[in-house]
Design a protein around this motif. Structure first.
Motif, PDB file in Angstrom:
ATOM      1  N   GLU A   1       0.824  -1.198   0.000  1.00 45.15           N
ATOM      2  CA  GLU A   1       0.000   0.000   0.000  1.00 45.15           C
ATOM      3  C   GLU A   1       0.865   1.256   0.000  1.00 45.15           C
ATOM      4  N   ARG A   2       2.083   1.163   0.545  1.00 42.47           N
ATOM      5  CA  ARG A   2       2.978   2.318   0.486  1.00 42.47           C
ATOM      6  C   ARG A   2       3.359   2.614  -0.959  1.00 42.47           C
ATOM      7  N   VAL A   3       3.628   1.576  -1.737  1.00 49.12           N
ATOM      8  CA  VAL A   3       3.908   1.780  -3.158  1.00 49.12           C
ATOM      9  C   VAL A   3       2.702   2.428  -3.832  1.00 49.12           C
ATOM     10  N   ALA A   4       1.511   1.915  -3.513  1.00 51.47           N
ATOM     11  CA  ALA A   4       0.297   2.491  -4.095  1.00 51.47           C
ATOM     12  C   ALA A   4       0.155   3.959  -3.710  1.00 51.47           C
ATOM     13  N   GLY A   5       0.534   4.278  -2.485  1.00 52.48           N
ATOM     14  CA  GLY A   5       0.467   5.672  -2.052  1.00 52.48           C
ATOM     15  C   GLY A   5       1.376   6.565  -2.874  1.00 52.48           C
ATOM     16  N   HIS A   6       2.575   6.108  -3.162  1.00 51.07           N
ATOM     17  CA  HIS A   6       3.481   6.879  -4.012  1.00 51.07           C
ATOM     18  C   HIS A   6       2.919   7.034  -5.420  1.00 51.07           C
ATOM     19  N   LEU A   7       2.257   5.991  -5.912  1.00 52.06           N
ATOM     20  CA  LEU A   7       1.624   6.083  -7.222  1.00 52.06           C
ATOM     21  C   LEU A   7       0.589   7.197  -7.250  1.00 52.06           C
ATOM     22  N   ARG A   8      -0.229   7.229  -6.209  1.00 56.52           N
ATOM     23  CA  ARG A   8      -1.271   8.264  -6.158  1.00 56.52           C
ATOM     24  C   ARG A   8      -0.657   9.660  -6.094  1.00 56.52           C
ATOM     25  N   GLU A   9       0.421   9.794  -5.305  1.00 54.36           N
ATOM     26  CA  GLU A   9       1.075  11.099  -5.180  1.00 54.36           C
ATOM     27  C   GLU A   9       1.633  11.563  -6.527  1.00 54.36           C
ATOM     28  N   PHE A  10       2.311  10.659  -7.230  1.00 56.95           N
ATOM     29  CA  PHE A  10       2.884  11.049  -8.514  1.00 56.95           C
ATOM     30  C   PHE A  10       1.782  11.374  -9.518  1.00 56.95           C
ATOM     31  N   TYR A  11       0.737  10.558  -9.532  1.00 55.80           N
ATOM     32  CA  TYR A  11      -0.370  10.801 -10.454  1.00 55.80           C
ATOM     33  C   TYR A  11      -1.002  12.168 -10.174  1.00 55.80           C
ATOM     34  N   ALA A  12      -1.112  12.514  -8.888  1.00 57.32           N
ATOM     35  CA  ALA A  12      -1.670  13.829  -8.534  1.00 57.32           C
ATOM     36  C   ALA A  12      -0.764  14.951  -9.034  1.00 57.32           C
ATOM     37  N   GLN A  13       0.560  14.719  -8.984  1.00 59.88           N
ATOM     38  CA  GLN A  13       1.500  15.735  -9.462  1.00 59.88           C
ATOM     39  C   GLN A  13       1.375  15.962 -10.975  1.00 59.88           C
TER      40      GLN A  13
END
Length: 446
Positions: A404-416
Protein backbone atom coordinates in the motif's frame (compact mmCIF):
# COMPACT_ATOMS: atom_id res chain seq x y z
CA UNK A 1 -34.39 -22.16 3.16
CA UNK A 2 -31.18 -22.97 5.09
CA UNK A 3 -30.41 -26.54 6.02
CA UNK A 4 -31.54 -27.16 9.58
CA UNK A 5 -28.52 -29.40 10.16
CA UNK A 6 -26.07 -26.60 9.35
CA UNK A 7 -25.13 -23.76 11.74
CA UNK A 8 -26.40 -20.33 10.69
CA UNK A 9 -23.93 -17.90 9.18
CA UNK A 10 -22.58 -14.96 11.17
CA UNK A 11 -24.16 -11.56 10.52
CA UNK A 12 -22.69 -9.80 7.49
CA UNK A 13 -22.04 -6.69 9.58
CA UNK A 14 -19.71 -8.77 11.80
CA UNK A 15 -17.88 -10.47 8.94
CA UNK A 16 -17.23 -7.08 7.32
CA UNK A 17 -16.24 -5.36 10.58
CA UNK A 18 -12.56 -4.22 10.36
CA UNK A 19 -11.90 -5.47 13.90
CA UNK A 20 -13.20 -8.94 13.01
CA UNK A 21 -11.23 -8.98 9.76
CA UNK A 22 -8.04 -8.02 11.61
CA UNK A 23 -8.62 -10.62 14.35
CA UNK A 24 -9.12 -13.34 11.74
CA UNK A 25 -6.07 -12.30 9.71
CA UNK A 26 -3.77 -12.73 12.72
CA UNK A 27 -5.79 -15.69 14.06
CA UNK A 28 -6.44 -13.99 17.38
CA UNK A 29 -9.21 -16.35 18.49
CA UNK A 30 -9.61 -14.66 21.86
CA UNK A 31 -10.83 -11.59 19.99
CA UNK A 32 -12.76 -13.64 17.43
CA UNK A 33 -14.69 -15.48 20.14
CA UNK A 34 -15.38 -12.28 22.08
CA UNK A 35 -16.66 -10.53 18.94
CA UNK A 36 -18.84 -13.53 18.08
CA UNK A 37 -20.28 -13.44 21.59
CA UNK A 38 -20.89 -9.68 21.73
CA UNK A 39 -21.89 -8.99 18.11
CA UNK A 40 -23.67 -12.24 17.20
CA UNK A 41 -24.99 -13.32 20.61
CA UNK A 42 -23.30 -16.73 20.39
CA UNK A 43 -22.16 -17.71 23.86
CA UNK A 44 -18.98 -19.68 24.68
CA UNK A 45 -20.87 -22.93 25.33
CA UNK A 46 -22.39 -22.73 21.83
CA UNK A 47 -19.02 -21.78 20.32
CA UNK A 48 -17.52 -24.85 21.98
CA UNK A 49 -20.23 -27.15 20.64
CA UNK A 50 -20.07 -25.81 17.10
CA UNK A 51 -16.27 -25.96 16.93
CA UNK A 52 -15.95 -29.33 18.67
CA UNK A 53 -14.05 -27.82 21.58
CA UNK A 54 -14.62 -28.13 25.31
CA UNK A 55 -16.20 -25.12 27.08
CA UNK A 56 -13.18 -24.88 29.38
CA UNK A 57 -10.89 -24.70 26.37
CA UNK A 58 -12.92 -21.88 24.84
CA UNK A 59 -12.81 -20.08 28.18
CA UNK A 60 -9.03 -20.40 28.34
CA UNK A 61 -8.70 -18.99 24.83
CA UNK A 62 -10.97 -16.04 25.60
CA UNK A 63 -9.03 -15.39 28.78
CA UNK A 64 -5.73 -15.28 26.90
CA UNK A 65 -4.43 -18.41 28.66
CA UNK A 66 -4.34 -20.60 25.58
CA UNK A 67 -3.68 -20.24 21.86
CA UNK A 68 -5.08 -22.28 19.00
CA UNK A 69 -2.39 -22.96 16.41
CA UNK A 70 -3.15 -26.29 14.79
CA UNK A 71 -4.71 -26.18 11.34
CA UNK A 72 -7.28 -28.86 12.18
CA UNK A 73 -8.65 -26.75 15.02
CA UNK A 74 -8.66 -23.59 12.88
CA UNK A 75 -10.63 -25.40 10.17
CA UNK A 76 -13.19 -26.58 12.75
CA UNK A 77 -13.62 -22.98 13.93
CA UNK A 78 -14.10 -21.75 10.35
CA UNK A 79 -16.71 -24.44 9.68
CA UNK A 80 -18.42 -24.26 13.07
CA UNK A 81 -18.81 -20.47 13.09
CA UNK A 82 -19.19 -20.13 9.32
CA UNK A 83 -16.17 -17.84 8.92
CA UNK A 84 -15.11 -17.80 5.24
CA UNK A 85 -11.83 -19.63 4.76
CA UNK A 86 -10.11 -16.67 3.15
CA UNK A 87 -10.53 -14.60 6.32
CA UNK A 88 -8.45 -17.15 8.25
CA UNK A 89 -5.89 -17.84 5.53
CA UNK A 90 -7.55 -21.15 4.60
CA UNK A 91 -8.75 -22.51 1.30
CA UNK A 92 -12.35 -21.85 0.33
CA UNK A 93 -14.59 -24.03 2.52
CA UNK A 94 -16.96 -26.49 0.90
CA UNK A 95 -20.00 -24.80 2.40
CA UNK A 96 -19.05 -21.50 0.73
CA UNK A 97 -19.84 -22.98 -2.70
CA UNK A 98 -23.51 -22.63 -3.67
CA UNK A 99 -25.17 -26.03 -3.76
CA UNK A 100 -26.16 -25.60 -7.40
CA UNK A 101 -22.48 -25.43 -8.35
CA UNK A 102 -21.43 -28.57 -6.48
CA UNK A 103 -20.91 -31.47 -8.86
CA UNK A 104 -23.08 -34.48 -8.14
CA UNK A 105 -20.95 -37.36 -6.87
CA UNK A 106 -20.61 -40.36 -9.14
CA UNK A 107 -22.27 -43.59 -8.18
CA UNK A 108 -19.61 -45.73 -6.49
CA UNK A 109 -18.54 -48.74 -8.46
CA UNK A 110 -19.02 -52.15 -6.89
CA UNK A 111 -15.76 -53.24 -5.33
CA UNK A 112 -15.12 -56.48 -3.52
CA UNK A 113 -15.12 -55.84 0.20
CA UNK A 114 -11.67 -56.11 1.68
CA UNK A 115 -11.12 -58.66 4.37
CA UNK A 116 -9.01 -56.07 6.25
CA UNK A 117 -10.87 -53.71 8.50
CA UNK A 118 -9.97 -50.03 8.51
CA UNK A 119 -7.57 -49.11 11.31
CA UNK A 120 -9.22 -47.51 14.29
CA UNK A 121 -8.34 -43.95 15.18
CA UNK A 122 -5.46 -43.79 17.61
CA UNK A 123 -6.52 -42.86 21.12
CA UNK A 124 -4.77 -40.10 22.97
CA UNK A 125 -4.88 -36.40 23.84
CA UNK A 126 -6.19 -33.71 21.54
CA UNK A 127 -3.89 -32.32 18.85
CA UNK A 128 -3.17 -29.14 20.82
CA UNK A 129 -2.10 -31.30 23.74
CA UNK A 130 0.32 -33.23 21.54
CA UNK A 131 1.78 -29.97 20.23
CA UNK A 132 2.18 -28.71 23.78
CA UNK A 133 4.23 -31.81 24.60
CA UNK A 134 6.55 -31.22 21.66
CA UNK A 135 6.97 -27.57 22.68
CA UNK A 136 8.43 -28.73 25.98
CA UNK A 137 11.22 -30.68 24.34
CA UNK A 138 14.72 -29.38 24.81
CA UNK A 139 15.58 -26.76 22.21
CA UNK A 140 19.12 -26.16 21.04
CA UNK A 141 21.10 -23.29 19.57
CA UNK A 142 20.54 -24.93 16.17
CA UNK A 143 16.78 -24.49 16.62
CA UNK A 144 17.25 -20.78 17.28
CA UNK A 145 19.41 -20.47 14.17
CA UNK A 146 16.71 -22.23 12.16
CA UNK A 147 14.20 -19.62 13.35
CA UNK A 148 16.57 -16.83 12.32
CA UNK A 149 17.08 -18.40 8.92
CA UNK A 150 13.32 -18.46 8.37
CA UNK A 151 13.13 -14.78 9.31
CA UNK A 152 15.77 -13.93 6.71
CA UNK A 153 13.68 -15.80 4.15
CA UNK A 154 10.57 -13.86 5.21
CA UNK A 155 12.42 -10.58 4.68
CA UNK A 156 13.67 -11.67 1.26
CA UNK A 157 10.18 -12.62 0.15
CA UNK A 158 8.76 -9.43 1.64
CA UNK A 159 11.19 -7.36 -0.47
CA UNK A 160 10.22 -9.26 -3.60
CA UNK A 161 6.46 -9.57 -3.22
CA UNK A 162 5.28 -7.56 -0.20
CA UNK A 163 4.17 -8.90 3.15
CA UNK A 164 0.39 -9.17 2.82
CA UNK A 165 0.38 -12.91 2.09
CA UNK A 166 3.24 -13.65 4.50
CA UNK A 167 1.86 -11.86 7.53
CA UNK A 168 -0.37 -14.67 8.91
CA UNK A 169 2.60 -17.08 8.83
CA UNK A 170 4.88 -14.56 10.56
CA UNK A 171 2.31 -13.82 13.26
CA UNK A 172 1.76 -17.54 13.77
CA UNK A 173 5.49 -18.10 14.21
CA UNK A 174 5.71 -15.16 16.62
CA UNK A 175 3.00 -16.68 18.77
CA UNK A 176 4.66 -20.07 18.65
CA UNK A 177 7.96 -18.60 19.86
CA UNK A 178 6.10 -16.62 22.56
CA UNK A 179 4.70 -19.94 23.79
CA UNK A 180 8.17 -21.46 23.87
CA UNK A 181 9.38 -18.54 26.01
CA UNK A 182 7.05 -19.64 28.81
CA UNK A 183 9.18 -22.75 29.41
CA UNK A 184 12.39 -22.81 31.48
CA UNK A 185 15.37 -23.25 29.20
CA UNK A 186 19.15 -22.67 29.34
CA UNK A 187 19.91 -18.92 29.31
CA UNK A 188 21.64 -19.03 25.92
CA UNK A 189 18.62 -20.67 24.26
CA UNK A 190 16.12 -18.49 26.14
CA UNK A 191 17.94 -15.31 25.16
CA UNK A 192 18.09 -16.53 21.58
CA UNK A 193 14.33 -17.09 21.59
CA UNK A 194 13.76 -13.57 22.93
CA UNK A 195 15.85 -12.24 20.06
CA UNK A 196 13.89 -14.29 17.53
CA UNK A 197 10.58 -13.12 18.98
CA UNK A 198 11.76 -9.49 18.83
CA UNK A 199 12.74 -9.89 15.16
CA UNK A 200 9.40 -11.50 14.31
CA UNK A 201 7.51 -8.70 16.08
CA UNK A 202 9.51 -6.05 14.19
CA UNK A 203 8.88 -7.85 10.89
CA UNK A 204 5.16 -7.98 11.64
CA UNK A 205 5.20 -4.28 12.51
CA UNK A 206 7.01 -3.55 9.27
CA UNK A 207 4.44 -5.48 7.25
CA UNK A 208 1.60 -3.53 8.85
CA UNK A 209 3.52 -0.30 8.24
CA UNK A 210 3.98 -1.22 4.58
CA UNK A 211 0.22 -1.78 4.31
CA UNK A 212 -0.32 1.62 6.00
CA UNK A 213 -2.07 0.09 9.01
CA UNK A 214 -0.16 2.33 11.37
CA UNK A 215 -1.91 1.56 14.65
CA UNK A 216 -1.20 -2.17 14.35
CA UNK A 217 2.35 -1.47 13.21
CA UNK A 218 3.05 0.64 16.28
CA UNK A 219 1.66 -2.10 18.56
CA UNK A 220 4.00 -4.72 17.11
CA UNK A 221 6.99 -2.34 17.11
CA UNK A 222 6.29 -1.71 20.80
CA UNK A 223 6.17 -5.45 21.42
CA UNK A 224 9.51 -5.82 19.64
CA UNK A 225 11.00 -3.17 21.94
CA UNK A 226 9.72 -4.98 25.03
CA UNK A 227 11.15 -8.30 23.87
CA UNK A 228 14.55 -6.78 23.01
CA UNK A 229 14.64 -5.07 26.40
CA UNK A 230 14.40 -8.49 28.08
CA UNK A 231 17.87 -9.33 26.76
CA UNK A 232 19.21 -5.75 26.78
CA UNK A 233 19.76 -5.78 23.00
CA UNK A 234 20.23 -2.05 22.62
CA UNK A 235 21.24 -2.13 18.98
CA UNK A 236 18.04 -3.95 18.08
CA UNK A 237 16.00 -1.50 20.18
CA UNK A 238 17.66 1.27 18.20
CA UNK A 239 16.65 -0.49 14.99
CA UNK A 240 13.00 -0.72 16.07
CA UNK A 241 12.94 2.93 17.12
CA UNK A 242 14.38 3.84 13.72
CA UNK A 243 11.51 1.96 12.05
CA UNK A 244 9.04 3.88 14.20
CA UNK A 245 10.78 7.12 13.24
CA UNK A 246 10.32 6.32 9.55
CA UNK A 247 6.66 5.53 10.15
CA UNK A 248 6.19 8.89 11.90
CA UNK A 249 7.66 10.54 8.80
CA UNK A 250 5.02 8.84 6.66
CA UNK A 251 2.31 9.93 9.10
CA UNK A 252 3.47 13.56 8.70
CA UNK A 253 4.67 13.71 12.31
CA UNK A 254 8.22 14.99 11.81
CA UNK A 255 8.72 16.08 15.43
CA UNK A 256 7.86 12.56 16.62
CA UNK A 257 10.14 11.16 13.93
CA UNK A 258 13.06 13.19 15.23
CA UNK A 259 12.36 12.25 18.87
CA UNK A 260 12.23 8.55 18.02
CA UNK A 261 15.44 8.53 15.99
CA UNK A 262 17.21 10.53 18.71
CA UNK A 263 16.16 7.84 21.21
CA UNK A 264 17.43 5.20 18.75
CA UNK A 265 20.83 6.88 18.58
CA UNK A 266 21.00 7.07 22.38
CA UNK A 267 20.34 3.33 22.61
CA UNK A 268 22.98 2.52 20.01
CA UNK A 269 25.62 4.77 21.54
CA UNK A 270 25.07 3.23 24.96
CA UNK A 271 26.16 -0.11 23.45
CA UNK A 272 29.91 -0.28 22.97
CA UNK A 273 29.35 -2.91 20.26
CA UNK A 274 27.39 -0.62 17.95
CA UNK A 275 28.95 -0.86 14.49
CA UNK A 276 29.63 2.01 12.06
CA UNK A 277 27.02 0.60 9.65
CA UNK A 278 24.32 0.76 12.36
CA UNK A 279 25.33 4.30 13.34
CA UNK A 280 25.38 5.36 9.68
CA UNK A 281 21.86 4.01 9.12
CA UNK A 282 20.60 5.86 12.20
CA UNK A 283 22.18 9.12 11.03
CA UNK A 284 20.40 8.68 7.71
CA UNK A 285 17.07 8.28 9.51
CA UNK A 286 17.91 11.43 11.45
CA UNK A 287 18.49 13.22 8.13
CA UNK A 288 15.03 12.12 6.94
CA UNK A 289 13.45 13.54 10.10
CA UNK A 290 15.26 16.89 9.74
CA UNK A 291 14.36 17.03 6.03
CA UNK A 292 10.68 16.48 6.88
CA UNK A 293 10.96 19.42 9.29
CA UNK A 294 12.53 21.48 6.49
CA UNK A 295 15.77 22.02 8.43
CA UNK A 296 18.40 22.28 5.73
CA UNK A 297 21.53 22.69 7.90
CA UNK A 298 20.56 19.88 10.29
CA UNK A 299 19.79 17.56 7.36
CA UNK A 300 23.16 18.25 5.75
CA UNK A 301 24.93 17.71 9.09
CA UNK A 302 23.20 14.34 9.62
CA UNK A 303 24.02 13.28 6.05
CA UNK A 304 27.68 14.14 6.58
CA UNK A 305 27.70 12.03 9.75
CA UNK A 306 26.04 9.12 7.93
CA UNK A 307 28.76 9.18 5.26
CA UNK A 308 31.52 9.59 7.86
CA UNK A 309 30.33 6.54 9.78
CA UNK A 310 29.89 4.49 6.61
CA UNK A 311 33.47 5.34 5.64
CA UNK A 312 34.60 3.42 8.74
CA UNK A 313 32.73 0.21 7.85
CA UNK A 314 34.96 -2.88 7.72
CA UNK A 315 34.16 -6.29 6.23
CA UNK A 316 35.10 -7.85 9.56
CA UNK A 317 32.61 -5.73 11.55
CA UNK A 318 30.15 -7.81 13.62
CA UNK A 319 27.13 -6.23 11.94
CA UNK A 320 23.70 -7.53 12.97
CA UNK A 321 21.96 -9.30 10.08
CA UNK A 322 19.10 -6.78 10.13
CA UNK A 323 21.36 -3.93 8.99
CA UNK A 324 22.98 -5.78 6.08
CA UNK A 325 20.54 -4.08 3.65
CA UNK A 326 22.25 -0.75 4.34
CA UNK A 327 24.98 -1.02 1.71
CA UNK A 328 26.64 1.73 -0.33
CA UNK A 329 23.90 2.01 -3.00
CA UNK A 330 21.33 2.33 -0.18
CA UNK A 331 23.42 5.06 1.46
CA UNK A 332 23.60 6.92 -1.85
CA UNK A 333 19.92 6.61 -2.77
CA UNK A 334 18.81 7.67 0.72
CA UNK A 335 21.12 10.67 0.48
CA UNK A 336 19.40 11.60 -2.76
CA UNK A 337 15.95 11.17 -1.22
CA UNK A 338 16.90 13.40 1.73
CA UNK A 339 18.01 16.12 -0.69
CA UNK A 340 14.80 15.59 -2.64
CA UNK A 341 12.73 16.09 0.52
CA UNK A 342 14.48 19.45 0.95
CA UNK A 343 13.66 20.44 -2.64
CA UNK A 344 17.30 20.16 -3.73
CA UNK A 345 16.37 18.32 -6.92
CA UNK A 346 19.54 19.05 -8.91
CA UNK A 347 21.66 17.45 -6.18
CA UNK A 348 19.27 14.56 -5.61
CA UNK A 349 18.81 13.36 -9.21
CA UNK A 350 22.34 12.11 -10.05
CA UNK A 351 22.62 10.38 -6.68
CA UNK A 352 19.44 8.35 -7.18
CA UNK A 353 20.36 7.56 -10.81
CA UNK A 354 23.73 6.23 -9.66
CA UNK A 355 22.20 4.14 -6.88
CA UNK A 356 19.56 2.61 -9.17
CA UNK A 357 22.33 1.54 -11.52
CA UNK A 358 24.17 -0.28 -8.71
CA UNK A 359 21.51 -1.61 -6.37
CA UNK A 360 20.24 -5.21 -6.26
CA UNK A 361 17.34 -5.94 -8.59
CA UNK A 362 15.77 -8.49 -6.25
CA UNK A 363 14.28 -5.84 -3.97
CA UNK A 364 11.29 -4.99 -6.13
CA UNK A 365 9.61 -2.71 -3.62
CA UNK A 366 12.80 -0.75 -2.97
CA UNK A 367 13.37 -0.19 -6.68
CA UNK A 368 9.77 0.91 -7.13
CA UNK A 369 10.22 3.51 -4.38
CA UNK A 370 13.52 4.74 -5.75
CA UNK A 371 12.24 5.06 -9.32
CA UNK A 372 9.25 7.03 -8.08
CA UNK A 373 11.43 9.36 -6.03
CA UNK A 374 13.53 9.94 -9.13
CA UNK A 375 10.38 10.59 -11.20
CA UNK A 376 9.07 13.12 -8.67
CA UNK A 377 12.41 14.91 -8.57
CA UNK A 378 12.57 15.04 -12.37
CA UNK A 379 9.05 16.42 -12.48
CA UNK A 380 10.01 19.08 -9.93
CA UNK A 381 12.64 20.22 -12.43
CA UNK A 382 10.12 20.38 -15.28
CA UNK A 383 11.47 17.25 -17.01
CA UNK A 384 8.04 15.84 -17.86
CA UNK A 385 9.16 13.30 -20.49
CA UNK A 386 11.92 11.89 -18.29
CA UNK A 387 9.67 11.82 -15.23
CA UNK A 388 6.95 9.82 -16.97
CA UNK A 389 9.45 7.39 -18.46
CA UNK A 390 11.02 6.87 -15.03
CA UNK A 391 7.62 6.41 -13.40
CA UNK A 392 6.77 3.81 -16.05
CA UNK A 393 9.95 1.93 -15.11
CA UNK A 394 8.77 2.02 -11.51
CA UNK A 395 5.52 0.37 -12.52
CA UNK A 396 7.40 -2.73 -13.67
CA UNK A 397 8.70 -3.27 -10.13
CA UNK A 398 5.54 -2.04 -8.40
CA UNK A 399 3.37 -4.53 -10.29
CA UNK A 400 5.24 -7.41 -8.60
CA UNK A 401 4.73 -6.14 -5.04
CA UNK A 402 1.64 -5.99 -2.83
CA UNK A 403 2.40 -2.75 -0.96
CA UNK A 404 0.00 0.00 0.00
CA UNK A 405 2.98 2.32 0.49
CA UNK A 406 3.91 1.78 -3.16
CA UNK A 407 0.30 2.49 -4.09
CA UNK A 408 0.47 5.67 -2.05
CA UNK A 409 3.48 6.88 -4.01
CA UNK A 410 1.62 6.08 -7.22
CA UNK A 411 -1.27 8.26 -6.16
CA UNK A 412 1.07 11.10 -5.18
CA UNK A 413 2.88 11.05 -8.51
CA UNK A 414 -0.37 10.80 -10.45
CA UNK A 415 -1.67 13.83 -8.53
CA UNK A 416 1.50 15.74 -9.46
CA UNK A 417 0.71 15.08 -13.13
CA UNK A 418 -2.59 16.99 -12.92
CA UNK A 419 -1.35 20.06 -14.87
CA UNK A 420 -0.02 17.78 -17.64
CA UNK A 421 -2.82 15.20 -17.91
CA UNK A 422 -3.46 15.91 -21.59
CA UNK A 423 0.19 15.68 -22.62
CA UNK A 424 0.90 12.57 -24.75
CA UNK A 425 3.64 11.25 -22.43
CA UNK A 426 1.35 11.60 -19.40
CA UNK A 427 -1.43 9.76 -21.22
CA UNK A 428 0.95 6.92 -22.07
CA UNK A 429 1.97 6.65 -18.40
CA UNK A 430 -1.65 6.65 -17.26
CA UNK A 431 -2.53 3.88 -19.71
CA UNK A 432 0.40 1.80 -18.50
CA UNK A 433 -0.61 2.45 -14.90
CA UNK A 434 -4.13 1.21 -15.52
CA UNK A 435 -2.81 -1.83 -17.35
CA UNK A 436 -0.30 -2.96 -14.73
CA UNK A 437 -1.99 -1.84 -11.52
CA UNK A 438 -5.75 -1.80 -12.09
CA UNK A 439 -6.59 -1.90 -8.38
CA UNK A 440 -4.53 1.21 -7.71
CA UNK A 441 -5.62 3.04 -10.84
CA UNK A 442 -9.22 2.34 -9.93
CA UNK A 443 -8.79 4.61 -6.91
CA UNK A 444 -7.39 7.48 -8.97
CA UNK A 445 -9.64 10.35 -9.80
CA UNK A 446 -9.95 11.14 -13.51
Amino acid sequence: MPDADQPPELPARLLTDPEMIEACQVRDFARVFRLVKVRAGIYPSVIARRCELTPSRVGEVMGGKRQLLHMDVIERIADGLRIPGGMLGLARRSWETPQALVAAPREPSVVARSTKSAPAALPGPEVDGILALTARTRLSAATVEAFRSSIEDYWRRDDQHGGEALRPAVVGQLRHVATLLKENRPPSVQNGLYGVAAELARLTGWMYFDSRQYHQARAYFTEALQLARQIDDRQFMANVLACMSLQATYQDQPADSLALVSAAQDQARSDSGATPRVLSMLSMREAFAHASLGSRSSTHRALAEAHRQFGQVQVSDPDPSWVSYFDEPKLVVDTGIAHGRLGEAATAEPLIVDALRRERHTNQRGRAFHFFWLARIQLDQGKLDQACRTATQALESAAAVASERVAGHLREFYAQLTPYRNEPVALVFEARLRELLPLVSGTLRP
